[in-house]
Write an enzyme that holds these catalytic residues in place. Structure first.
Site, PDB file in Angstrom:
ATOM      1  N   GLU A 100     -42.473  13.556  63.092  1.00 24.72           N
ATOM      2  CA  GLU A 100     -42.090  14.970  63.134  1.00 24.72           C
ATOM      3  C   GLU A 100     -42.843  15.716  64.243  1.00 24.72           C
ATOM      4  O   GLU A 100     -44.040  15.487  64.439  1.00 24.72           O
ATOM      5  CB  GLU A 100     -42.401  15.615  61.773  1.00 24.72           C
ATOM      6  CG  GLU A 100     -41.609  14.991  60.630  1.00 24.72           C
ATOM      7  CD  GLU A 100     -42.328  15.118  59.289  1.00 24.72           C
ATOM      8  OE1 GLU A 100     -43.158  16.015  59.122  1.00 24.72           O
ATOM      9  OE2 GLU A 100     -42.053  14.272  58.405  1.00 24.72           O
TER      10      GLU A 100
ATOM     11  N   ALA B  29     -52.629  11.304  56.254  1.00 25.34           N
ATOM     12  CA  ALA B  29     -52.598  10.139  55.366  1.00 25.34           C
ATOM     13  C   ALA B  29     -51.991  10.512  54.022  1.00 25.34           C
ATOM     14  O   ALA B  29     -51.345   9.678  53.371  1.00 25.34           O
ATOM     15  CB  ALA B  29     -54.015   9.588  55.176  1.00 25.34           C
ATOM     16  N   ASP B  30     -52.174  11.749  53.639  1.00 18.31           N
ATOM     17  CA  ASP B  30     -51.605  12.222  52.380  1.00 18.31           C
ATOM     18  C   ASP B  30     -50.079  12.042  52.370  1.00 18.31           C
ATOM     19  O   ASP B  30     -49.480  11.758  51.341  1.00 18.31           O
ATOM     20  CB  ASP B  30     -51.953  13.700  52.187  1.00 18.31           C
ATOM     21  CG  ASP B  30     -53.411  13.985  52.521  1.00 18.31           C
ATOM     22  OD1 ASP B  30     -54.197  14.182  51.598  1.00 18.31           O
ATOM     23  OD2 ASP B  30     -53.775  13.966  53.718  1.00 18.31           O
ATOM     24  N   PHE B  31     -49.445  12.258  53.541  1.00 18.43           N
ATOM     25  CA  PHE B  31     -47.991  12.098  53.620  1.00 18.43           C
ATOM     26  C   PHE B  31     -47.592  10.634  53.722  1.00 18.43           C
ATOM     27  O   PHE B  31     -46.435  10.279  53.493  1.00 18.43           O
ATOM     28  CB  PHE B  31     -47.410  12.869  54.818  1.00 18.43           C
ATOM     29  CG  PHE B  31     -47.738  14.338  54.838  1.00 18.43           C
ATOM     30  CD1 PHE B  31     -48.118  15.001  53.675  1.00 18.43           C
ATOM     31  CD2 PHE B  31     -47.664  15.061  56.013  1.00 18.43           C
ATOM     32  CE1 PHE B  31     -48.428  16.356  53.697  1.00 18.43           C
ATOM     33  CE2 PHE B  31     -47.961  16.416  56.043  1.00 18.43           C
ATOM     34  CZ  PHE B  31     -48.348  17.069  54.886  1.00 18.43           C
TER      35      PHE B  31
ATOM     36  N   GLU C 158     -40.011  11.068  55.215  1.00 13.90           N
ATOM     37  CA  GLU C 158     -41.000   9.997  55.406  1.00 13.90           C
ATOM     38  C   GLU C 158     -40.488   8.626  54.997  1.00 13.90           C
ATOM     39  O   GLU C 158     -40.802   7.624  55.639  1.00 13.90           O
ATOM     40  CB  GLU C 158     -42.296  10.314  54.658  1.00 13.90           C
ATOM     41  CG  GLU C 158     -43.136  11.420  55.279  1.00 13.90           C
ATOM     42  CD  GLU C 158     -42.704  12.807  54.855  1.00 13.90           C
ATOM     43  OE1 GLU C 158     -41.691  12.944  54.143  1.00 13.90           O
ATOM     44  OE2 GLU C 158     -43.400  13.778  55.229  1.00 13.90           O
TER      45      GLU C 158
ATOM     46  N   HIS D 121     -54.299  17.505  51.966  1.00  7.33           N
ATOM     47  CA  HIS D 121     -54.335  17.254  53.412  1.00  7.33           C
ATOM     48  C   HIS D 121     -55.712  16.754  53.854  1.00  7.33           C
ATOM     49  O   HIS D 121     -56.063  16.891  55.018  1.00  7.33           O
ATOM     50  CB  HIS D 121     -54.025  18.532  54.200  1.00  7.33           C
ATOM     51  CG  HIS D 121     -52.589  18.956  54.175  1.00  7.33           C
ATOM     52  ND1 HIS D 121     -51.896  19.262  53.031  1.00  7.33           N
ATOM     53  CD2 HIS D 121     -51.692  19.122  55.179  1.00  7.33           C
ATOM     54  CE1 HIS D 121     -50.657  19.624  53.329  1.00  7.33           C
ATOM     55  NE2 HIS D 121     -50.510  19.538  54.623  1.00  7.33           N
TER      56      HIS D 121
END
Lengths: 327, 327
Positions: free
Chosen positions: A29, A84-86, A60, A129
């Site tokens: 993105e 990394a959270d995503f 994702e 985040h």
């Protein structure tokens, strides 16, 4: 040699790899308009076009799934997941497809994908985040996990990751994006799986990675002033980790302290300490230790977040305690 | 549509033979699982053969196909060797995946078969990525993604439809609507006006056909694959069919009423093709001989699979990843 930021060093590595191999492409993105959250893709879309630097929808699962399909069909995608959270939104595709395809399909196919998932606390980004999820991926057979700590490493290790034939979870640290350092622009890819002894010492071996390397170096300096000689090892690659380098150091020092920003419980430090305890028990002068975040979601408020961070003082206190303990 | 389409007798005869082979393969696979000769999940394709067959007849060897858990039919229709497939189901050394995958992971990359898949809709995200690779590399191939009606309720499926449209990818989406999502009626868990409307909502040309009419499938697939090859982007085919068996070989499917099942089975795609051929002068003996030939081919595959050697224990550790010894 030139001085670059950690983000600029990664950008240079990608630019060089994309020029070298037309099958290397990037998806994620805001790569075009924003050049990535830290400018780590700045100008690449202008240079290589929208089909090689692909701005994707916020999808994702399909960012990851498409990268895997494309990797199976002759290309080398670099996936940007922003945080990394995503990466957890793409966990199924990473774990159930990317990591296993080569094995479960009997070696018919490889998945040469780089999966960039920046980790760590930065500037009050709060619970969703700020996570350091490296241990999640290390647990999965089939994945390589890399965590560079310097601009030079972010250049040389990213090049190596792009050339790796297996999926690489590439974990930059958000707090390092602006850190500057010397980079050899013509450096060859660094071998994956090799640690670096970033400070030599006799009394205690400190094993760490990513943003904690500089904190451990500051602690080692303070320890020296207290008469404790600390060796600091930057693992650089977390899987496979450089057991030889760690073991050689622990055999000399007899003391192991692992430091990471991730939650201490179930963190990768537990694995390193276990391996050392199982294989070098008779060389240890004192019980190995780990320092990591408490098992709480990362809070927003500054004084609360600071309490989750491992500081140089924490490391100094732990190392002095270990150095003074009787065997 | 099949009224206007006038395929040759030979073509329909060939489709009939392919359906018989798929039927014989899965009749055996299901029974062998129930008898304990196979392990794990075996999903029979019985009743749905016209779809893989009609679509497969319009694909070239170089085209890519992604499949799902009910994947034997797609592999056979794409030309996979039933002996190598059966060996894989029996977990033998020279199965398609060396015995590491089994029924849910049959794949043959030499034929562009990206694999059956154990996670609903994940194969679809791989398919759009394969299409992206095709486009990036300027290759002359198309990608077909097979999936079930249950997949239409998964996020990655919807992401992938959007993705294929946004990037104008050469993908034929084939939804095999067999009425059930595992053991639940899909209609009872699906909001809105239905599958076709969902695909259309993404701006993808979509049409529904009778998926038990192999001639209708062949006609639609010929037209749609032509459209995809011409570069007009993705298309969506909704093929209505009925799953004769439970979700898995070990599922007796008692949640369905007997009338519904017998009505579904009365609409047998193989019987319909057989009647079409018979009405055009193909002798009953010849049609029966076709069936016997398919059954015999599978019988031979089974006997070769049964007597084939097991994998060597060492391959447990091969093809995990290049870096780092498995531990």
């Amino acid at each position: 040699m030139t001085v670059l930021s950690y983000a600029e060093a990664a950008r240079l590595a990608l630019l060089q790899e994309m020029e070298r191999d037309p099958n290397v492409w990037v998806l994620g993105e805001d790569l075009g308009p924003e050049g990535g959250v830290a400018g780590q893709y700045a100008g690449l879309q202008q240079r290589f076009g929208k089909s090689r630097v692909v701005d994707t929808p916020i999808s994702e699962s399909t960012i990851m799934g498409a990268a895997i399909g494309a990797a199976m069909c002759g290309t080398r995608p670099v996936v940007e997941l922003r945080y990394a959270d995503f990466g957890l939104c793409a966990a199924d595709e990473i774990v159930n497809q990317a990591a296993k395809a080569r094995y479960m399909l009997g070696g018919q196919v490889r998945v040469p994908a780089v999966i960039r998932q920046p980790i760590g606390m930065r500037d009050g980004m709060a619970a969703q985040h700020s996570q350091s999820t490296e241990a999640w991926w290390i647990h999965i057979p089939g994945l390589v996990v890399v965590a560079p700590s310097t601009p030079a490493d972010n250049h040389a290790l990213l090049k190596a990751a792009v050339r790796c034939d297996d999926p690489v979870i590439y974990m930059e640290h958000k707090e390092l994006w602006t850190v500057r350092g010397e980079v050899d622009e013509s450096a060859a890819p660094a071998p994956l799986g090799n640690a670096a002894v970033v400070r030599e010492g006799r009394d205690v071996t400190i094993v760490t990675w990513s943003s904690m390397v500089s904190v451990c170096l500051a602690a080692a300096q303070a320890l020296a002033e207290s008469g404790v000689s600390a060796e600091v090892i930057d693992l650089r690659t977390l899987w496979p980790w450089d057991k030889d380098a760690v073991f050689a150091s622990v055999v000399r020092s007899g003391r192991l302290l692992v430091v990471h920003q991730a939650v201490r419980v179930g963190g990768f430090g537990a694995e390193i300490v276990s391996e050392v305890a199982e294989q070098l028990f008779d060389k240890l002068k004192t019980a190995p230790r780990r320092l990591g975040a408490p098992r709480v979601p990362v809070p927003y408020s500054e004084p609360l977040e600071m309490r989750c961070r491992i500081t140089a003082d924490d490391i100094v206190a732990a190392a002095i305690g270990m150095a003074r303990a009787e065997a | 549509m099949s009224e206007a389409y006038d395929p040759s007798l030979e073509r329909v005869h060939g489709l009939y033979a392919t359906m018989l082979l798929i039927r014989a393969f899965d009749e055996h696979a299901g029974q062998a699982r129930r008898d304990g000769h196979l392990r794990g999940s075996v999903h029979e394709y019985i009743g749905q053969e016209a779809i893989a067959t009609g679509v497969g007849a319009n694909l070239l060897k170089r085209d890519y196909v992604s499949s799902y858990h009910r994947g034997h039919g797609h592999c056979l229709a794409k030309g996979a060797d039933p002996v190598s497939m059966m060996k894989e189901l029996y977990g033998k050394a020279d199965g398609l995946c060396g015995g590491k995958g089994g029924s849910m992971h049959v794949a043959d990359f030499a034929l562009g078969i990206l694999g059956a898949n154990g996670v609903v809709a994940d194969g679809v995200t791989l398919a759009v990525g394969a299409a992206q690779a095709v486009k990036l590399r300027g290759e002359d191939r198309i990608v077909t993604a097979f999936f079930g009606d249950g997949a239409m309720n998964r996020g990655p499926m919807l992401e992938a439809l959007n993705w294929a449209r946004v990037f104008d990818l050469p993908v034929l989406f084939v939804c095999e609507d067999n009425t059930y999502s595992d053991k639940t009626r899909t209609a009872s868990v699906t909001g809105g006006p239905g599958i076709l409307a969902r695909a259309s909502a993404f701006g993808i040309p979509a049409e529904s056909i009778d998926g038990n009419d192999v001639i209708a499938v062949d006609e639609a697939a010929a037209r749609l694959t032509r459209a995809v090859r011409s570069g007009q982007g993705p298309v969506f085919l909704h093929a209505k069919t009925y799953r004769w068996r439970g979700h898995l070989a070990l599922d007796p499917g008692r949640y369905r009423d007997a009338q519904e099942v017998s009505r579904g089975m009365a609409d047998d795609p193989i019987a319909r093709a057989k009647a079409w051929l018979f009405a055009r002068g193909v002798k009953a003996e010849s049609l029966a001989a076709d069936r016997e030939a398919a059954v015999e081919r599978i019988r031979s595959a089974v006997s070769q699979a049964e007597s084939a050697p097991w994998p060597r224990p060492e391959i447990l550790f091969t093809d995990v990843q290049d870096l780092g010894a498995p531990t």
